[in-house]
Design a protein around this motif. Structure first.
Motif, PDB file in Angstrom:
ATOM      1  N   GLU A 157       0.805  -1.222   0.000  1.00 11.96           N
ATOM      2  CA  GLU A 157       0.000   0.000   0.000  1.00 11.96           C
ATOM      3  C   GLU A 157       0.841   1.276   0.000  1.00 11.96           C
ATOM      4  OE1 GLU A 157      -4.052  -1.796   2.042  1.00 11.96           O
ATOM      5  OE2 GLU A 157      -2.677  -0.620   3.290  1.00 11.96           O
ATOM      6  N   GLY A 158       2.170   1.139  -0.022  1.00  8.61           N
ATOM      7  CA  GLY A 158       3.032   2.288  -0.227  1.00  8.61           C
ATOM      8  C   GLY A 158       3.674   2.881   1.005  1.00  8.61           C
ATOM      9  N   VAL A 159       3.614   2.191   2.131  1.00 10.94           N
ATOM     10  CA  VAL A 159       4.205   2.708   3.369  1.00 10.94           C
ATOM     11  C   VAL A 159       5.726   2.753   3.226  1.00 10.94           C
ATOM     12  CG1 VAL A 159       4.611   2.137   5.786  1.00 10.94           C
ATOM     13  CG2 VAL A 159       2.296   2.011   4.841  1.00 10.94           C
ATOM     14  N   ASP A 160       6.330   3.874   3.617  1.00 11.29           N
ATOM     15  CA  ASP A 160       7.775   4.074   3.421  1.00 11.29           C
ATOM     16  C   ASP A 160       8.630   3.428   4.501  1.00 11.29           C
ATOM     17  OD1 ASP A 160       7.541   5.894   1.082  1.00 11.29           O
ATOM     18  OD2 ASP A 160       6.476   7.133   2.546  1.00 11.29           O
ATOM     19  N   PHE A 161       8.115   3.374   5.741  1.00 16.59           N
ATOM     20  CA  PHE A 161       8.863   2.693   6.798  1.00 16.59           C
ATOM     21  C   PHE A 161       7.903   2.031   7.768  1.00 16.59           C
ATOM     22  CE2 PHE A 161       8.258   7.008   8.335  1.00 16.59           C
ATOM     23  CZ  PHE A 161       8.080   6.921   9.709  1.00 16.59           C
ATOM     24  N   VAL A 162       8.329   0.900   8.305  1.00 16.25           N
ATOM     25  CA  VAL A 162       7.513   0.148   9.259  1.00 16.25           C
ATOM     26  C   VAL A 162       8.309  -0.065  10.539  1.00 16.25           C
ATOM     27  CG1 VAL A 162       6.006  -1.036   7.610  1.00 16.25           C
ATOM     28  CG2 VAL A 162       8.232  -2.042   8.169  1.00 16.25           C
ATOM     29  N   THR A 163       7.658   0.157  11.663  1.00 22.23           N
ATOM     30  CA  THR A 163       8.266  -0.164  12.946  1.00 22.23           C
ATOM     31  C   THR A 163       7.965  -1.614  13.277  1.00 22.23           C
ATOM     32  OG1 THR A 163       8.211   2.085  13.828  1.00 22.23           O
ATOM     33  CG2 THR A 163       8.216   0.289  15.425  1.00 22.23           C
ATOM     34  N   LEU A 164       9.010  -2.398  13.455  1.00 22.18           N
ATOM     35  CA  LEU A 164       8.880  -3.813  13.770  1.00 22.18           C
ATOM     36  C   LEU A 164       9.669  -4.105  15.046  1.00 22.18           C
ATOM     37  CD1 LEU A 164       9.463  -5.299  10.199  1.00 22.18           C
ATOM     38  CD2 LEU A 164       7.273  -4.849  11.315  1.00 22.18           C
ATOM     39  N   HIS A 165       9.001  -4.732  15.992  1.00 22.14           N
ATOM     40  CA  HIS A 165       9.646  -5.023  17.284  1.00 22.14           C
ATOM     41  C   HIS A 165      10.330  -6.395  17.195  1.00 22.14           C
ATOM     42  CE1 HIS A 165       6.636  -1.935  18.074  1.00 22.14           C
ATOM     43  NE2 HIS A 165       7.481  -1.505  18.981  1.00 22.14           N
ATOM     44  N   CYS A 166      11.452  -6.402  16.479  1.00 21.43           N
ATOM     45  CA  CYS A 166      12.177  -7.646  16.200  1.00 21.43           C
ATOM     46  C   CYS A 166      13.152  -8.026  17.304  1.00 21.43           C
ATOM     47  CB  CYS A 166      12.977  -7.502  14.897  1.00 21.43           C
ATOM     48  SG  CYS A 166      12.036  -6.930  13.485  1.00 21.43           S
ATOM     49  N   GLY A 167      13.445  -7.100  18.196  1.00 19.75           N
ATOM     50  CA  GLY A 167      14.570  -7.290  19.109  1.00 19.75           C
ATOM     51  C   GLY A 167      14.262  -7.994  20.409  1.00 19.75           C
ATOM     52  N   ILE A 168      12.968  -8.230  20.708  1.00 20.17           N
ATOM     53  CA  ILE A 168      12.668  -8.993  21.923  1.00 20.17           C
ATOM     54  C   ILE A 168      12.447 -10.457  21.553  1.00 20.17           C
ATOM     55  CG2 ILE A 168      11.766  -7.065  23.250  1.00 20.17           C
ATOM     56  CD1 ILE A 168       8.936  -8.025  22.595  1.00 20.17           C
ATOM     57  N   THR A 169      12.891 -11.321  22.423  1.00 22.87           N
ATOM     58  CA  THR A 169      12.757 -12.758  22.195  1.00 22.87           C
ATOM     59  C   THR A 169      12.181 -13.393  23.461  1.00 22.87           C
ATOM     60  OG1 THR A 169      14.966 -13.243  23.056  1.00 22.87           O
ATOM     61  CG2 THR A 169      14.801 -12.714  20.695  1.00 22.87           C
ATOM     62  N   ARG A 170      12.074 -14.694  23.447  1.00 19.11           N
ATOM     63  CA  ARG A 170      11.556 -15.380  24.636  1.00 19.11           C
ATOM     64  C   ARG A 170      12.459 -15.156  25.845  1.00 19.11           C
ATOM     65  NH1 ARG A 170       7.269 -17.788  24.448  1.00 19.11           N
ATOM     66  NH2 ARG A 170       7.696 -18.885  26.389  1.00 19.11           N
ATOM     67  N   LYS A 171      13.723 -14.884  25.595  1.00 15.58           N
ATOM     68  CA  LYS A 171      14.635 -14.560  26.698  1.00 15.58           C
ATOM     69  C   LYS A 171      14.191 -13.280  27.398  1.00 15.58           C
ATOM     70  CE  LYS A 171      19.500 -13.630  27.741  1.00 15.58           C
ATOM     71  NZ  LYS A 171      20.873 -13.438  27.197  1.00 15.58           N
ATOM     72  N   THR A 172      13.590 -12.366  26.646  1.00 14.06           N
ATOM     73  CA  THR A 172      13.130 -11.097  27.219  1.00 14.06           C
ATOM     74  C   THR A 172      12.051 -11.327  28.273  1.00 14.06           C
ATOM     75  OG1 THR A 172      13.557 -10.102  25.054  1.00 14.06           O
ATOM     76  CG2 THR A 172      12.307  -8.780  26.634  1.00 14.06           C
ATOM     77  N   ILE A 173      11.240 -12.360  28.081  1.00 10.73           N
ATOM     78  CA  ILE A 173      10.182 -12.669  29.054  1.00 10.73           C
ATOM     79  C   ILE A 173      10.809 -12.912  30.428  1.00 10.73           C
ATOM     80  CG2 ILE A 173       8.345 -14.288  29.675  1.00 10.73           C
ATOM     81  CD1 ILE A 173       7.921 -14.781  26.686  1.00 10.73           C
ATOM     82  N   ASP A 174      11.865 -13.709  30.438  1.00  9.99           N
ATOM     83  CA  ASP A 174      12.551 -14.002  31.709  1.00  9.99           C
ATOM     84  C   ASP A 174      13.196 -12.744  32.283  1.00  9.99           C
ATOM     85  OD1 ASP A 174      11.849 -16.682  31.456  1.00  9.99           O
ATOM     86  OD2 ASP A 174      13.672 -17.157  30.330  1.00  9.99           O
TER      87      ASP A 174
END
Length: 435
Positions: A157-174
């Motif tokens: 749809e033409g969005v120029d940038f997307v914020t993606l929360h890629c940096g948290i993992t299951r380790k972050t839960i702990d």
């Protein structure tokens, strides 16, 4: 014209001067030869989705003018898209370079398409917000592939940038459970990813399927804004283990994106004491190898609801002076409500002041030019020229008109005691009349 490159980074690495790069070079008073290696190395990004045809491109990087992003969008409590479009138009008129649609209610696609069809500013989104709305299903019923497909939809749809929360993992839960943060996770997107991992027992889909996301971003030339799910939501949580470990992971993800010619920004902290702001900028620049830093504020105190546009402007000026490239505005409604049109204006002006002050401190080309013109206009008591130099001339004119002085060559504060008037007359040998 057929594109013979995948992304702006791909073009720069191959020595191709794109129309977008040429435009940015002119705006920044640079030669294309100066700008090309910065885009090629990832130190500057030019978010420019190939489907956003009305875009007036901008560059984002610490050596360029500091850019401003405006967050808006409807919610279940405030769902008038006409009002949001009014905010968009006001934001662009006031000089915002980017609009992020954070809508979390209703059919979001038509508004997003309208933005990329009609708005010349860079358009950003947070696809995880839209996932529940798009599928009309509860969070725990969504699959990893569902999230990926919404990223694809926004790219198409033409969005120029997307914020993606890629940096948290299951380790972050702990980590979150063991480190006992005062505010836990305050990122809306980060909290959704965290909750999904807790409920499903699966890994973060934006981390696990990052390579697939990179292919989507490469296909449409979408810039990834690596979201900081663990950004501090209060001063007590600033620069803690959770924040720094996520930043290290974002540095690794930046390298992986660059390997696929995908442009990357890295998002930074929210609430940070003044004495830690510069250090946060330097750590990010080191860990993320100079990728542009996109910060929310930072807000330098927690006790100013209703005035957080000011706390953010203080932190934003310090951050940009020390290397942040992109400031997300904060309005007086932060922590309180969806901002109205006036809140948006106040937030933008506060952020623009912060950005401009930082650009002067950094020595960005041409940054002080208007300030010098303002100095001349004030010395000459030239009010029309002062309006031309002002960030917000309408407000300045309204204040002067509401409290008009008796004599046009003064203001109602000093009257004939005006220092500028007295000095002009004294230096030209004129009689100085006070009474």
């Amino acid at each position: 014209m057929e594109r013979n490159y995948a992304t702006q980074m791909d073009a720069a690495r191959r020595g191709i001067v794109t129309p977008e790069l040429e435009t940015v070079a002119q705006k920044e008073r640079m030669t294309v030869e100066e700008l090309l290696p910065l885009v090629a190395s990832g130190k500057v990004v030019i978010p420019a989705n190939k489907n956003h045809h009305c875009l007036d491109p901008e560059g984002i990087g610490s050596m360029l003018r500091t850019k401003i992003n405006v967050n808006l969008g409807v919610s279940k409590d405030c769902k008038d898209y006409d009002v949001e479009m009014e905010k968009v138009n006001a934001a662009v008129k006031l000089g915002a370079e980017a609009i992020m649609d954070l809508s979390s209610h209703g059919d979001t696609s038509p508004f997003r398409k309208k933005l990329t069809r009609e708005c010349a500013a860079m358009i950003g989104t947070v696809p995880v917000y839209d996932s529940v709305i798009h599928y009309q299903r509860d969070l725990d019923s969504l699959t990893a592939q569902d999230f990926i497909e919404v990223v694809r939809l926004h790219a198409q749809e033409g969005v120029d940038f997307v914020t993606l929360h890629c940096g948290i993992t299951r380790k972050t839960i702990d980590q979150i459970r063991s480190h006992k943060r005062k505010m836990n996770i305050v990122s809306r997107g980060g909290s959704l990813v965290f909750a999904w991992m807790c409920m499903t027992g699966e890994e973060n889909p934006f981390y696990e399927y990052y390579d697939e996301i990179l292919e989507i971003c490469r296909e449409y030339d979408v810039t990834i804004s690596l979201g900081d799910a663990c950004r501090p939501g209060c001063l007590a949580d600033a620069t803690d283990v959770c924040q720094i470990e996520e930043l290290v992971r974002l540095g690794e993800l930046t390298k992986r994106a660059w390997a696929r010619d995908v442009q990357v920004m890295v998002e930074g902290p929210g609430h940070v004491p003044m004495d830690q702001v510069a250090a946060n900028m330097k750590v990010q620049q080191t860990i993320c190898m100079g990728a542009p830093f996109y910060v929310l504020g930072p807000l330098v105190t927690d006790i100013a609801p209703g005035y957080d546009h000011i706390t953010a402007a203080i932190g934003g000026a310090i951050a940009a002076m020390n290397g942040a490239a992109f400031l997300c505005y904060v309005t007086p409604a932060e922590h309180l409500a969806l901002p109205n049109v006036d809140d948006v204006k106040q937030g933008i002006i506060a952020s623009r002041i912060a950005a401009h002050a930082a650009d002067i401190a950094k020595g960005v080309r041409g940054a002080r030019e208007m300030d010098d013109k303002m100095g001349d206009a004030r010395r000459n008591l030239d009010w029309e020229e002062q309006w031309a130099c002002a960030l917000d001339p309408e407000t300045a004119k309204a204040i002067r008109k509401a409290r008009a002085p008796e004599h046009e060559d003064t203001c109602s504060m000093c009257g004939k005691f005006c220092a500028v008037r007295s000095m002009n007359k004294a230096l030209s040998g004129e009689h100085i009349d006070i009474l």
